[in-house]
Design a protein around this motif. Structure first.
Motif, PDB file in Angstrom:
ATOM      1  N   GLU A   1      50.457   1.224 146.697  1.00 45.78           N
ATOM      2  CA  GLU A   1      51.627   1.069 147.651  1.00 45.78           C
ATOM      3  C   GLU A   1      51.251   0.703 148.863  1.00 45.78           C
ATOM      4  O   GLU A   1      52.169  -0.305 149.533  1.00 45.78           O
ATOM      5  CB  GLU A   1      52.408   2.692 147.690  1.00 45.78           C
TER       6      GLU A   1
ATOM      7  N   VAL B   1      61.045   6.007 140.555  1.00 41.53           N
ATOM      8  CA  VAL B   1      60.970   6.592 142.120  1.00 41.53           C
ATOM      9  C   VAL B   1      60.443   5.515 143.028  1.00 41.53           C
ATOM     10  O   VAL B   1      59.700   4.953 142.869  1.00 41.53           O
ATOM     11  CB  VAL B   1      60.167   7.936 142.135  1.00 41.53           C
TER      12      VAL B   1
ATOM     13  N   LEU C   1      59.542   5.694 146.851  1.00 40.16           N
ATOM     14  CA  LEU C   1      59.361   6.644 148.124  1.00 40.16           C
ATOM     15  C   LEU C   1      59.124   5.975 149.519  1.00 40.16           C
ATOM     16  O   LEU C   1      58.755   4.925 149.392  1.00 40.16           O
ATOM     17  CB  LEU C   1      57.802   7.228 147.720  1.00 40.16           C
TER      18      LEU C   1
ATOM     19  N   PHE D   1      55.838   8.942 153.184  1.00 45.05           N
ATOM     20  CA  PHE D   1      55.857  10.205 152.204  1.00 45.05           C
ATOM     21  C   PHE D   1      54.448  10.965 152.526  1.00 45.05           C
ATOM     22  O   PHE D   1      53.362  10.665 152.519  1.00 45.05           O
ATOM     23  CB  PHE D   1      55.771   9.476 150.877  1.00 45.05           C
TER      24      PHE D   1
ATOM     25  N   ILE E   1      60.358  15.917 145.386  1.00 43.53           N
ATOM     26  CA  ILE E   1      60.300  14.535 145.365  1.00 43.53           C
ATOM     27  C   ILE E   1      61.570  13.889 145.333  1.00 43.53           C
ATOM     28  O   ILE E   1      61.979  12.674 145.827  1.00 43.53           O
ATOM     29  CB  ILE E   1      59.670  14.048 143.853  1.00 43.53           C
TER      30      ILE E   1
ATOM     31  N   ALA F   1      62.262  11.222 148.286  1.00 46.29           N
ATOM     32  CA  ALA F   1      62.532   9.914 147.748  1.00 46.29           C
ATOM     33  C   ALA F   1      63.732   9.031 148.489  1.00 46.29           C
ATOM     34  O   ALA F   1      64.584   9.552 148.624  1.00 46.29           O
ATOM     35  CB  ALA F   1      62.789   9.897 146.178  1.00 46.29           C
TER      36      ALA F   1
ATOM     37  N   TRP G   1      65.979   7.664 143.113  1.00 48.88           N
ATOM     38  CA  TRP G   1      65.415   7.808 141.761  1.00 48.88           C
ATOM     39  C   TRP G   1      66.469   7.595 140.870  1.00 48.88           C
ATOM     40  O   TRP G   1      67.506   7.869 141.131  1.00 48.88           O
ATOM     41  CB  TRP G   1      64.467   9.214 141.804  1.00 48.88           C
TER      42      TRP G   1
ATOM     43  N   SER H   1      53.507   6.916 143.522  1.00 47.45           N
ATOM     44  CA  SER H   1      54.792   6.392 143.059  1.00 47.45           C
ATOM     45  C   SER H   1      55.138   6.671 141.352  1.00 47.45           C
ATOM     46  O   SER H   1      56.060   7.332 141.113  1.00 47.45           O
ATOM     47  CB  SER H   1      55.162   5.228 143.374  1.00 47.45           C
TER      48      SER H   1
ATOM     49  N   ALA I   1      54.926  10.438 140.896  1.00 48.09           N
ATOM     50  CA  ALA I   1      56.145  11.163 141.032  1.00 48.09           C
ATOM     51  C   ALA I   1      57.226  10.894 139.992  1.00 48.09           C
ATOM     52  O   ALA I   1      57.692  11.817 139.543  1.00 48.09           O
ATOM     53  CB  ALA I   1      56.630  10.316 142.567  1.00 48.09           C
TER      54      ALA I   1
END
Length: 208
Positions: free
Chosen positions: A21, A52, A54, A58, A81, A85, A88, A151, A154
């Motif tokens: 990420e 999801v 994020l 996070f 989460i 988030a 999602w 991610s 999650a």
């Protein structure tokens, strides 16, 4: 291990799982979606996917591959989460569709639904071990993605808890297969139920 040591270890693990990420954020991508599925292996029930996105800040500790977490921990993280988030979304394909086109293709359809259901369009998608040819957004398939991308991890938790809760409800509609404990997987109790009762409407006929 002391509580302080455990927190340090969890923080280090989170930073490791943010590697993909962070690299994408640094390249100018703003919204990174993690995508995963649950339920490719069971004899009964849907395949459920989650996407999801994020935020960059996070900080939720403990997020990991859903298979490594206890049901209690998954339930806790599920709510946390969703709260943390940016957005999602859930996708799913029913047993009938799985029988029609096979589990991999059904999973891909459900993944696309989850991505398209996000309220914010992602700039890049990280997917656990699957490439979606119909997806026009840039994507990266990561082997064991749920263990190396926060991610995707999650998404795996969101999908797992969603599906598990549904299978507990299905156990009330279709008692005798122990869906509340096996979630549709082929356990001894499940096979005994099949021997005694035959298949029910949520069984995948191509899996039996």
């Amino acid at each position: 291990m002391t509580k302080a040591e455990r927190l340090i270890k969890q923080e280090e693990h989170l930073q490791e799982m943010l590697t993909h990420e962070r690299s994408l954020w640094e390249s100018g991508k703003e919204f990174i979606a993690g995508v995963d599925e649950v339920g490719r292996g069971p004899l009964a029930g849907p395949v459920v996917t989650a996407a999801v996105i994020l935020p960059k800040d996070f900080k939720l500790l403990g997020v990991d591959d859903s298979k490594k977490l206890s049901p209690k921990k998954r339930d806790e993280l599920f709510d946390q989460i969703k709260e943390a988030a940016i957005c999602w979304s859930i996708g799913r394909r029913e047993p009938q569709r799985i029988d029609e086109i096979n589990i991999l293709e059904a999973t891909k359809e459900a993944m696309l639904d989850a991505i398209n259901g996000l309220s914010v369009k992602p700039d890049h998608v990280l997917i656990d071990a699957v490439t979606l040819k119909k997806l026009t957004i840039p994507q990266t398939a990561l082997i064991h993605g749920d263990a190396i991308s926060v991610s995707i991890a999650a998404a795996s938790i969101i999908a797992k808890v969603t599906r598990d809760r549904e299978m507990v409800e299905m156990s009330k509609l279709y008692p005798g297969y122990a869906f509340e404990s096996n979630k549709g997987y082929g356990t001894k109790a499940h096979y005994e139920g099949l021997a005694n009762l035959g298949p029910c409407p949520i069984h995948r006929s191509t899996f039996l």
